[in-house]
Design a protein around this motif. Sequence first.
Motif, PDB file in Angstrom:
ATOM      1  N   LYS A 500     -14.658   3.183 -62.366  1.00 30.37           N
ATOM      2  CA  LYS A 500     -13.410   2.562 -61.934  1.00 30.37           C
ATOM      3  C   LYS A 500     -12.424   3.670 -61.579  1.00 30.37           C
ATOM      4  O   LYS A 500     -12.016   4.453 -62.437  1.00 30.37           O
ATOM      5  CB  LYS A 500     -12.825   1.670 -63.019  1.00 30.37           C
ATOM      6  N   HIS A 502      -8.719   4.962 -59.925  1.00 26.79           N
ATOM      7  CA  HIS A 502      -7.359   4.464 -60.105  1.00 26.79           C
ATOM      8  C   HIS A 502      -6.676   4.169 -58.766  1.00 26.79           C
ATOM      9  O   HIS A 502      -5.632   4.730 -58.411  1.00 26.79           O
ATOM     10  CB  HIS A 502      -6.550   5.459 -60.943  1.00 26.79           C
ATOM     11  N   THR A 503      -7.294   3.262 -58.023  1.00 23.53           N
ATOM     12  CA  THR A 503      -6.725   2.743 -56.777  1.00 23.53           C
ATOM     13  C   THR A 503      -7.002   1.246 -56.784  1.00 23.53           C
ATOM     14  O   THR A 503      -8.123   0.814 -56.502  1.00 23.53           O
ATOM     15  CB  THR A 503      -7.382   3.397 -55.544  1.00 23.53           C
ATOM     16  N   PHE A 504      -5.972   0.422 -57.103  1.00 22.84           N
ATOM     17  CA  PHE A 504      -6.203  -0.987 -57.390  1.00 22.84           C
ATOM     18  C   PHE A 504      -5.523  -1.899 -56.370  1.00 22.84           C
ATOM     19  O   PHE A 504      -4.500  -1.529 -55.767  1.00 22.84           O
ATOM     20  CB  PHE A 504      -5.674  -1.331 -58.788  1.00 22.84           C
ATOM     21  N   ASP A 520     -11.363  -1.402 -58.773  1.00 29.60           N
ATOM     22  CA  ASP A 520     -10.681  -0.602 -57.762  1.00 29.60           C
ATOM     23  C   ASP A 520     -11.030  -1.140 -56.382  1.00 29.60           C
ATOM     24  O   ASP A 520     -11.953  -1.942 -56.224  1.00 29.60           O
ATOM     25  CB  ASP A 520     -11.047   0.882 -57.896  1.00 29.60           C
TER      26      ASP A 520
END
Length: 694
Positions: A500, A502-504, A520
Amino acid sequence: MALLVKVVLLVAVPGFHADVQTIPYPPLLEKLYKSFGKSDASNRIGESIGCYSISTFAFKNNQVINPYVPPDAAREYVQRVSQNPAKRRQKRGTFLPPGQYRLRKEYRMMSTTERNVFQTCLQELKERYIGDMSIYDTIAAIHKEDIDVHNGVNFLPWHRVYLWTLENALRDLGGNCSQVTLPYWDCTAEYYANTLVPNSAAQSIIFSERFAGLGNGAVTDGPFRNWNLSRQVSESWELFGRDTIEWLKTIGTNDLITSPGTYYSIEFYHNMIHRFVGGYLSSITNAPRDPLFFMLHCFVDAIWEEIRQAMILRGLDPTVYPNVTNEGHKGPQPMDVFTGWTNEEGFSNLWYERHVRYQPSFSCRPEGGDTCKNTEGVECIWNEYSMQQECTAFRESATESSEPQTVTTTPHPPTTTLPWWFWFWKKRKRRAATSHNINDYGSSHTTIAEKDKVHVCDSHTCPSAPTSMQNTYTINGVTDSALWVYLPVKVIFIRPPGLKFHTFPCYSDGKVAAFNFTQDIFDPAFNVDLKRHLHTGKGRPYDYCRINDAGSAKIYIRSDGINYDGNSMEYASLDERYPISSQKAFIAIKDPTFNVTEVCLMAYDSCGRLCLPTCRRKGSAVYQPCTGCIRVNNKHPKMYGRTVADIVADQWTFNSIDDYEFLDPTESAENIYLKFVCDASSKFPWQRQKPGVY
């Protein structure tokens, strides 16, 4: 986080292209792979198994295709300095009287004088000759003779005498060298550094100018800067810590610690250090060219002695020689090269009682006496994996600088989450910004000399940053990059499950934006059909594998010769955030102009999971699993280039677009025979092939 994928190629390509054809595994290599039985990639780390097997094969194979027979003068010299004190009287000072012994120290725990004497004596050994070869190179060349000293019981005793031989040769120089001892390199400090910050071990003081010199690329500083060495210290490859050593001390027996290919084997852990340093140390034949070889083997010998002493405390006899079937490894058998010794004499307690002992290494642990704080280049730091303070390597101390220091700082600021090397880099950058000559920016200058504004980082300007691969370009003992060509290889990386980044995705409920932290934006699960086609397994990664959140991944590729002695490494850069990504790499192999090249290639990711080699079917664009071993000739169409630029120029066209000052670069149809698929499989590549298909 970035996944590092390493590729090791043993490749022979079939008849789809006139100059490449696939070939089966060499029999010995196949035997080594299958020796691991039913073990698979779900319970064994593929990189360890693969590199162990190919390195062992390459060493044995070299004794056949490129045998080395030393001159008589060299053989006589080696016999003299390696002789057994129990059988023959040696030069005074070489062996100590009963009750005394030589004391070897950790490299960083030597005094400055002791370290300088050791390094100066090594240089003198490099400059004194026996015939047309230096004494140091004569001793290093022992390792490429027809010897049976690996993958078995006599690995430990033989290398013990090998160290003894070099140490005697140094003492034989006389003068300040007459009492010199070899240091050992305790690489657990580098192991703990890498568990905190990937690639930080390359910035250890070990790889500084005052110690062994650079760890990445050509060794251009330090005491061995003129030895034509190169290294490629791993960014994240597995080493081992004190917990492993303590575990071996509690369960170790002579049968267990000499059992090749197992997690009990000292030789197995020693292989990790070789791969960690890279360069010449990645080749068993050429490893002793780098003095770090002898320092790491001193550490291996020290670990063995720790286990032996622990065995005595447990009521076991460490002199009992294991039962073996291999004639060369049997106890009464004279050692290869060192014929004054038998294999079982390497197990004698006389080594500890009269010959060599090791000063305890640095430690933060209560039982070790907390010696870490008094050792240069290491510091006690809390380690989240071992859940205690560990003696950890760091970059050379600020006191080494010739510039005056006005502020005293600690190397590891206790209240920051920034990696410790950042503070050294920041200080270096600040000094560089204030070191301009006063005349550089004065009114007397109407112009300022322009300088390049974009620079390629190196280990000095960007501490702890990854670096490019520097190969040794050595074939059959000859170093010459003109003897190599480059083979293009395609790499496919399939994103493993469970990651995962960290771009959601985010949305607004009309009042405030909110993020969906479930997945993500790159997750393949957003498309059911795509997810269904991406087959990934559960291959075992390194215990402390770190993935870069930026998504920058490396697939490492290695080639090992079948009909020549030589290897090379390269990597392909990919973005592992994406469900699937591809890239090309250009791996060095022997030039097939005058003789066909037979070579094996292997690939693996930064977590140690092997990639599947696939070869292009004849007359088709489809690839199928193959051995990764190929035969390359110089017929047309050539599938290689003398330079990387030659291959790129052949595969790309640049089209003029009307009157624009622009050329449209277009990649032509792929002309690549070998493709690696990195899918974190639970099976090793050789377990995924159909019988009879290679």
